[in-house]
Design a protein around this motif. Structure first.
Motif, PDB file in Angstrom:
ATOM      1  N   LYS A  10     -17.711   7.914  65.538  1.00  0.00           N
ATOM      2  CA  LYS A  10     -16.753   7.261  64.650  1.00  0.00           C
ATOM      3  C   LYS A  10     -15.555   6.735  65.431  1.00  0.00           C
ATOM      4  N   PRO A  11     -15.050   5.571  65.031  1.00  0.00           N
ATOM      5  CA  PRO A  11     -13.850   5.055  65.717  1.00  0.00           C
ATOM      6  C   PRO A  11     -12.631   5.913  65.402  1.00  0.00           C
ATOM      7  N   ILE A  12     -11.629   5.829  66.270  1.00  0.00           N
ATOM      8  CA  ILE A  12     -10.364   6.516  66.041  1.00  0.00           C
ATOM      9  C   ILE A  12      -9.568   5.709  65.017  1.00  0.00           C
ATOM     10  N   ARG A  13      -9.300   6.331  63.877  1.00  0.00           N
ATOM     11  CA  ARG A  13      -8.584   5.638  62.796  1.00  0.00           C
ATOM     12  C   ARG A  13      -7.079   5.853  62.960  1.00  0.00           C
ATOM     13  N   VAL A  14      -6.366   4.727  63.132  1.00  0.00           N
ATOM     14  CA  VAL A  14      -4.923   4.785  63.381  1.00  0.00           C
ATOM     15  C   VAL A  14      -4.189   4.041  62.277  1.00  0.00           C
ATOM     16  N   LEU A  15      -3.116   4.648  61.772  1.00  0.00           N
ATOM     17  CA  LEU A  15      -2.224   3.981  60.816  1.00  0.00           C
ATOM     18  C   LEU A  15      -0.879   3.783  61.501  1.00  0.00           C
ATOM     19  N   PHE A  30      -4.356  -5.842  68.792  1.00  0.00           N
ATOM     20  CA  PHE A  30      -4.733  -5.221  70.059  1.00  0.00           C
ATOM     21  C   PHE A  30      -5.771  -4.124  69.846  1.00  0.00           C
ATOM     22  N   LEU A  31      -5.519  -3.233  68.887  1.00  0.00           N
ATOM     23  CA  LEU A  31      -6.422  -2.099  68.663  1.00  0.00           C
ATOM     24  C   LEU A  31      -7.737  -2.520  68.015  1.00  0.00           C
ATOM     25  N   SER A  32      -7.669  -3.492  67.107  1.00  0.00           N
ATOM     26  CA  SER A  32      -8.882  -3.916  66.403  1.00  0.00           C
ATOM     27  C   SER A  32      -9.866  -4.619  67.329  1.00  0.00           C
ATOM     28  N   GLU A  38      -9.918   1.761  64.959  1.00  0.00           N
ATOM     29  CA  GLU A  38      -9.799   1.091  63.664  1.00  0.00           C
ATOM     30  C   GLU A  38      -8.349   1.235  63.235  1.00  0.00           C
ATOM     31  N   ALA A  39      -7.637   0.116  63.104  1.00  0.00           N
ATOM     32  CA  ALA A  39      -6.198   0.166  62.841  1.00  0.00           C
ATOM     33  C   ALA A  39      -5.851  -0.351  61.459  1.00  0.00           C
ATOM     34  N   GLN A  40      -4.943   0.382  60.798  1.00  0.00           N
ATOM     35  CA  GLN A  40      -4.356  -0.083  59.542  1.00  0.00           C
ATOM     36  C   GLN A  40      -2.843  -0.063  59.702  1.00  0.00           C
ATOM     37  N   THR A  41      -2.148  -0.833  58.850  1.00  0.00           N
ATOM     38  CA  THR A  41      -0.701  -0.945  58.991  1.00  0.00           C
ATOM     39  C   THR A  41       0.006  -0.749  57.646  1.00  0.00           C
ATOM     40  N   ALA A  42       1.293  -0.434  57.733  1.00  0.00           N
ATOM     41  CA  ALA A  42       2.155  -0.295  56.561  1.00  0.00           C
ATOM     42  C   ALA A  42       3.564  -0.751  56.939  1.00  0.00           C
ATOM     43  N   PRO A  43       4.279  -1.419  56.009  1.00  0.00           N
ATOM     44  CA  PRO A  43       5.608  -1.960  56.329  1.00  0.00           C
ATOM     45  C   PRO A  43       6.761  -0.983  56.133  1.00  0.00           C
ATOM     46  N   ASP A  44       6.488   0.177  55.539  1.00  0.00           N
ATOM     47  CA  ASP A  44       7.548   1.161  55.327  1.00  0.00           C
ATOM     48  C   ASP A  44       6.911   2.533  55.119  1.00  0.00           C
ATOM     49  N   LEU A  45       7.747   3.557  55.045  1.00  0.00           N
ATOM     50  CA  LEU A  45       7.228   4.920  54.955  1.00  0.00           C
ATOM     51  C   LEU A  45       6.475   5.162  53.651  1.00  0.00           C
TER      52      LEU A  45
END
Length: 216
Positions: A10-15, A30-32, A38-45
């Protein structure tokens, strides 16, 4: 039963949570492009916490120290609670000694500097996702505060301790001078000496470091 090969694992899942869109896009792109991430993003906490609830826990969560909702390292504690025991690290540019020590004492996975080269990022993320605690070498090697000398006394003079206490109250040099009967130039000299002894770059950081090492 067949064994899984590394390529099938499984890929390393990063947020990654940051309020700068360009930073998020750079990290995600870069990560994708790497096969084992596997990278996901969020704009705030708050958005990051919602993603952890809905899709987590992630193998590693990186939260920007200065984005909305963080309130310093307080947001790190929230993220750690919501990531199911998996690592959560801080993403920042120039953390104080206080931030580094407090984030680690709260159980953070470490610090990733935005000023570092992306080529180091994959190794840092793998290390943290595998349970390591990463602090950049330049933060470790920074001059640390010398709180006490060999006799157990504070290395600050009595006058410097008095000035430091007034700095902690947020008083400017002029008010400190008036209260202590000193010229403003003399107060400036004391502030400069305090900063040098505590390894701080300014008066605000001097107060933070002094609290961190237990001077008051």
């Amino acid at each position: 039963m067949s064994m899984m090969t590394p390529s099938e694992s499984k890929p390393i899942r990063v947020l990654i949570a940051d309020d700068h869109a360009m930073v998020l896009e750079m990290f995600k792109q870069f990560l994708s492009n790497l096969p084992d991430f596997e990278a996901q993003t969020a704009p705030d906490l708050d958005t990051a916490l919602e993603k952890m609830d809905a899709e987590g826990p992630f193998d590693l969560v990186l939260v920007d120290l200065d984005m909305p909702g963080m309130n310093g390292v307080g947001g790190l504690s929230k993220a750690i609670e919501r990531n199911g025991g998996n690592p959560v690290g801080i993403l920042t540019s120039n953390p104080t000694a206080h931030v580094v020590s407090e984030s680690l004492s709260l159980g953070g996975a470490g610090i990733i500097l935005k000023t570092e080269s992306l080529k180091n990022l994959t190794n840092e993320i793998r290390f943290m996702a595998n349970g390591g605690r990463y602090v950049p070498v330049e933060l470790i090697n920074r001059p640390r505060a010398k709180a006490r000398d060999s006799s157990g006394n504070s290395s600050l003079s009595e006058r410097e301790m008095t000035v430091l206490a007034l700095l902690a109250q947020g008083k400017p040099n002029r008010e400190i001078g008036a209260e202590l009967g000193l010229a403003e130039a003399t107060v400036k000299m004391h502030v400069k000496s305090i900063c040098a002894k505590l390894g701080a770059s300014n008066r605000t950081q001097a107060v933070i470091v002094a609290r961190d090492i237990g001077i008051f």
